[in-house]
Design a protein around this motif. Sequence first.
Motif, PDB file in Angstrom:
ATOM      1  N   HIS A 291       0.856  -1.190   0.000  1.00  9.01           N
ATOM      2  CA  HIS A 291       0.000   0.000   0.000  1.00  9.01           C
ATOM      3  C   HIS A 291       0.883   1.228   0.000  1.00  9.01           C
ATOM      4  CE1 HIS A 291      -1.686   3.289   2.564  1.00  9.01           C
ATOM      5  NE2 HIS A 291      -2.669   3.187   1.697  1.00  9.01           N
ATOM      6  N   GLU A 292       0.522   2.218  -0.832  1.00 11.34           N
ATOM      7  CA  GLU A 292       1.273   3.465  -0.899  1.00 11.34           C
ATOM      8  C   GLU A 292       0.292   4.630  -0.934  1.00 11.34           C
ATOM      9  OE1 GLU A 292       3.315   3.143  -4.555  1.00 11.34           O
ATOM     10  OE2 GLU A 292       4.354   1.292  -4.002  1.00 11.34           O
ATOM     11  N   ARG A 293       0.680   5.735  -0.326  1.00 12.45           N
ATOM     12  CA  ARG A 293      -0.094   6.970  -0.403  1.00 12.45           C
ATOM     13  C   ARG A 293       0.797   8.051  -0.990  1.00 12.45           C
ATOM     14  NH1 ARG A 293      -4.885   9.388  -1.349  1.00 12.45           N
ATOM     15  NH2 ARG A 293      -4.804  11.560  -0.656  1.00 12.45           N
ATOM     16  N   ASP A 294       0.368   8.640  -2.111  1.00 12.99           N
ATOM     17  CA  ASP A 294       1.081   9.735  -2.748  1.00 12.99           C
ATOM     18  C   ASP A 294       0.310  11.015  -2.442  1.00 12.99           C
ATOM     19  OD1 ASP A 294       2.279  11.595  -4.378  1.00 12.99           O
ATOM     20  OD2 ASP A 294       2.489  10.260  -6.096  1.00 12.99           O
ATOM     21  N   ASP A 295       0.753  11.730  -1.418  1.00 10.29           N
ATOM     22  CA  ASP A 295       0.031  12.937  -1.004  1.00 10.29           C
ATOM     23  C   ASP A 295       0.166  14.059  -2.025  1.00 10.29           C
ATOM     24  OD1 ASP A 295      -1.115  12.056   1.430  1.00 10.29           O
ATOM     25  OD2 ASP A 295       0.828  12.195   2.402  1.00 10.29           O
ATOM     26  N   ARG A 296       1.244  14.069  -2.776  1.00  7.81           N
ATOM     27  CA  ARG A 296       1.404  15.109  -3.793  1.00  7.81           C
ATOM     28  C   ARG A 296       0.372  14.942  -4.916  1.00  7.81           C
ATOM     29  NH1 ARG A 296       7.434  14.760  -5.699  1.00  7.81           N
ATOM     30  NH2 ARG A 296       6.802  12.551  -5.747  1.00  7.81           N
ATOM     31  N   ALA A 297       0.183  13.702  -5.350  1.00  4.17           N
ATOM     32  CA  ALA A 297      -0.782  13.439  -6.418  1.00  4.17           C
ATOM     33  C   ALA A 297      -2.184  13.199  -5.881  1.00  4.17           C
ATOM     34  CB  ALA A 297      -0.333  12.224  -7.235  1.00  4.17           C
ATOM     35  N   GLN A 298      -2.334  13.158  -4.542  1.00  2.00           N
ATOM     36  CA  GLN A 298      -3.613  12.862  -3.907  1.00  2.00           C
ATOM     37  C   GLN A 298      -4.163  11.526  -4.400  1.00  2.00           C
ATOM     38  OE1 GLN A 298      -5.356  14.958  -1.383  1.00  2.00           O
ATOM     39  NE2 GLN A 298      -3.142  15.329  -1.325  1.00  2.00           N
ATOM     40  N   GLN A 299      -3.320  10.513  -4.321  1.00  5.67           N
ATOM     41  CA  GLN A 299      -3.702   9.185  -4.799  1.00  5.67           C
ATOM     42  C   GLN A 299      -3.310   8.112  -3.776  1.00  5.67           C
ATOM     43  OE1 GLN A 299      -1.691   8.781  -8.594  1.00  5.67           O
ATOM     44  NE2 GLN A 299      -3.488   9.500  -9.718  1.00  5.67           N
ATOM     45  N   THR A 300      -4.166   7.095  -3.681  1.00  2.42           N
ATOM     46  CA  THR A 300      -3.853   5.893  -2.908  1.00  2.42           C
ATOM     47  C   THR A 300      -3.630   4.764  -3.887  1.00  2.42           C
ATOM     48  OG1 THR A 300      -5.168   6.604  -1.009  1.00  2.42           O
ATOM     49  CG2 THR A 300      -4.713   4.247  -1.208  1.00  2.42           C
ATOM     50  N   ARG A 301      -2.571   3.989  -3.674  1.00  4.39           N
ATOM     51  CA  ARG A 301      -2.239   2.895  -4.590  1.00  4.39           C
ATOM     52  C   ARG A 301      -2.102   1.592  -3.822  1.00  4.39           C
ATOM     53  NH1 ARG A 301       1.904   6.853  -6.395  1.00  4.39           N
ATOM     54  NH2 ARG A 301       1.080   7.930  -8.229  1.00  4.39           N
ATOM     55  N   PHE A 302      -2.700   0.542  -4.368  1.00  3.45           N
ATOM     56  CA  PHE A 302      -2.450  -0.825  -3.912  1.00  3.45           C
ATOM     57  C   PHE A 302      -1.781  -1.548  -5.076  1.00  3.45           C
ATOM     58  CE2 PHE A 302      -5.443   0.398  -0.693  1.00  3.45           C
ATOM     59  CZ  PHE A 302      -5.032  -0.316   0.423  1.00  3.45           C
ATOM     60  N   ARG A 303      -0.571  -2.036  -4.822  1.00  3.98           N
ATOM     61  CA  ARG A 303       0.256  -2.620  -5.872  1.00  3.98           C
ATOM     62  C   ARG A 303       0.434  -4.114  -5.624  1.00  3.98           C
ATOM     63  NH1 ARG A 303       3.715   0.640  -8.686  1.00  3.98           N
ATOM     64  NH2 ARG A 303       3.684   2.140  -6.956  1.00  3.98           N
ATOM     65  N   ILE A 304       0.036  -4.929  -6.595  1.00  3.80           N
ATOM     66  CA  ILE A 304       0.157  -6.389  -6.499  1.00  3.80           C
ATOM     67  C   ILE A 304       1.198  -6.866  -7.499  1.00  3.80           C
ATOM     68  CG2 ILE A 304      -1.026  -8.606  -6.699  1.00  3.80           C
ATOM     69  CD1 ILE A 304      -3.660  -7.056  -6.315  1.00  3.80           C
ATOM     70  N   ASN A 305       2.099  -7.741  -7.066  1.00  2.00           N
ATOM     71  CA  ASN A 305       3.050  -8.376  -7.972  1.00  2.00           C
ATOM     72  C   ASN A 305       2.840  -9.884  -7.962  1.00  2.00           C
ATOM     73  OD1 ASN A 305       4.685  -5.735  -7.040  1.00  2.00           O
ATOM     74  ND2 ASN A 305       5.316  -6.338  -9.088  1.00  2.00           N
ATOM     75  N   LEU A 306       2.782 -10.455  -9.161  1.00  2.00           N
ATOM     76  CA  LEU A 306       2.528 -11.886  -9.312  1.00  2.00           C
ATOM     77  C   LEU A 306       3.555 -12.498 -10.258  1.00  2.00           C
ATOM     78  CD1 LEU A 306      -1.335 -11.645  -9.814  1.00  2.00           C
ATOM     79  CD2 LEU A 306      -0.194 -12.503  -7.761  1.00  2.00           C
ATOM     80  N   ALA A 307       3.659 -13.815 -10.196  1.00  2.00           N
ATOM     81  CA  ALA A 307       4.577 -14.541 -11.077  1.00  2.00           C
ATOM     82  C   ALA A 307       3.925 -14.799 -12.441  1.00  2.00           C
ATOM     83  CB  ALA A 307       4.964 -15.875 -10.430  1.00  2.00           C
ATOM     84  N   THR A 308       4.765 -14.973 -13.448  1.00  2.00           N
ATOM     85  CA  THR A 308       4.257 -15.409 -14.740  1.00  2.00           C
ATOM     86  C   THR A 308       4.069 -16.925 -14.697  1.00  2.00           C
ATOM     87  OG1 THR A 308       6.506 -15.652 -15.569  1.00  2.00           O
ATOM     88  CG2 THR A 308       5.393 -13.568 -16.014  1.00  2.00           C
ATOM     89  N   ALA A 309       3.190 -17.426 -15.562  1.00  2.00           N
ATOM     90  CA  ALA A 309       2.963 -18.870 -15.621  1.00  2.00           C
ATOM     91  C   ALA A 309       4.243 -19.554 -16.111  1.00  2.00           C
ATOM     92  CB  ALA A 309       1.817 -19.168 -16.580  1.00  2.00           C
ATOM     93  N   PRO A 310       4.622 -20.667 -15.504  1.00  2.00           N
ATOM     94  CA  PRO A 310       5.814 -21.376 -15.965  1.00  2.00           C
ATOM     95  C   PRO A 310       5.618 -21.889 -17.390  1.00  2.00           C
ATOM     96  CG  PRO A 310       4.610 -22.677 -14.354  1.00  2.00           C
ATOM     97  CD  PRO A 310       3.976 -21.334 -14.373  1.00  2.00           C
ATOM     98  N   LYS A 311       6.734 -22.040 -18.107  1.00  2.00           N
ATOM     99  CA  LYS A 311       6.651 -22.458 -19.510  1.00  2.00           C
ATOM    100  C   LYS A 311       5.943 -23.795 -19.677  1.00  2.00           C
ATOM    101  CE  LYS A 311      10.716 -19.893 -21.057  1.00  2.00           C
ATOM    102  NZ  LYS A 311      12.060 -19.978 -21.645  1.00  2.00           N
ATOM    103  N   ALA A 312       6.107 -24.659 -18.688  1.00  2.00           N
ATOM    104  CA  ALA A 312       5.480 -25.985 -18.780  1.00  2.00           C
ATOM    105  C   ALA A 312       3.967 -25.900 -18.782  1.00  2.00           C
ATOM    106  CB  ALA A 312       5.944 -26.855 -17.614  1.00  2.00           C
ATOM    107  N   ALA A 313       3.419 -24.789 -18.240  1.00  2.00           N
ATOM    108  CA  ALA A 313       1.957 -24.648 -18.163  1.00  2.00           C
ATOM    109  C   ALA A 313       1.376 -23.999 -19.407  1.00  2.00           C
ATOM    110  CB  ALA A 313       1.582 -23.806 -16.942  1.00  2.00           C
ATOM    111  N   ARG A 314       2.244 -23.497 -20.308  1.00  2.00           N
ATOM    112  CA  ARG A 314       1.752 -22.769 -21.471  1.00  2.00           C
ATOM    113  C   ARG A 314       1.502 -23.719 -22.640  1.00  2.00           C
ATOM    114  NH1 ARG A 314       6.085 -17.776 -21.058  1.00  2.00           N
ATOM    115  NH2 ARG A 314       5.609 -17.255 -18.904  1.00  2.00           N
TER     116      ARG A 314
END
Length: 357
Positions: free
Chosen positions: A334-357
């Motif tokens: 979670h991040e709050r950018d008071d200058r831009a007046q914005q709240t951000r929730f940032r999610i990072n996920l893995a890519t599907a392994p090659k074997a699953a493609r």
Amino acid sequence: MSDVAVRPDPQSQIAGLVFAMILLDPDGIIEETNPAAEDLLGSSASRLLGNRFLDKVEITDPRVFERFADGEARLTARGLPIGVPGGSRQVNLTLSPVAGHEGWRVVTLSDIGQTDMDEAPEDAMLAAPAVLAHEIKNPLAAIRGAGQLLVKKLPEADRPFARLIAGEVDRIARLIDRMQRLGSKNTDPLEEINLHEIIRSALTVIQSADDRGVTFEEEFDPSLPGVWASRDALQQVLINLLGNARDACHDVDGGGTVIVQTRFVSGLVMNALRPGRSVRLPIEVTIIDNGPGIDPALRDRVFEPFVTSKKGGQGLGLALVRKLVRDMEGRIAHERDDRAQQTRFRINLATAPKAAR
């Protein structure tokens, strides 16, 4: 080809670090960066090299600023707010002189969101309520049954009180269900998922329920590969975050706006989820709203159970979101950018392994 493993050279070791590493000359000019630094600062190496570090990173804490002015000072700062081209972030920062090279220093920066996947102290606390919940639900069912029986036998004027009993029992039961899910060690199987398809599905749910006059905007990278996730869990995470964002900005003067961004984060993201094991998490989803943000007193505890600034809120929604993201071996910050007046929730996920493609 020899079977003997080739030892990585120092430059390869630095390039593989999870945290940002930046080399400064005696004048505070950026001379070297690693890929993690490019990502955290939101600029390529070609745009960073040759510039003063303090021109690229805004530091407002006077104590930290003074240390940078001292060419031989050492520094460790935790939870330091900084300004970068992509907005504001909270980081852990170290400043270290390079032995034998007067004035040269190494700066490291790590996004505090990267520690979100470590075992949280409240995890143990969640286990007890999950066990206790099972024992509570049985007498709750009996109370509800008694309330339904009273509705049939009481005079019409008194029936609303009996219905109130049944309604409150149902509310408590729903709360217990969420507590049980928080404490559960079971995880859904992961599969290759089309990220944008899931986001649009979650947006449909939120907008059809009540968009409250809020504008939803999509800023998608169409070239993203499939993510490695649970379809149901990821949709639940997105519904919770989008619903929170909508609620947070619906009273904004001039109109509330929720932006959903997706991008590929190159060169980063190695998160140590378990000892001796790391996972690359290059797919990033960011949900941004222009609401007033979470109470500053609660921002550092936003993912803890029972912490909420919502009137009538239970404080389990974001705790559940973090649990589901962790089950998918991802991270959320979670991040709050008071200058831009914005709240951000940032999610990072893995890519599907090659074997699953």
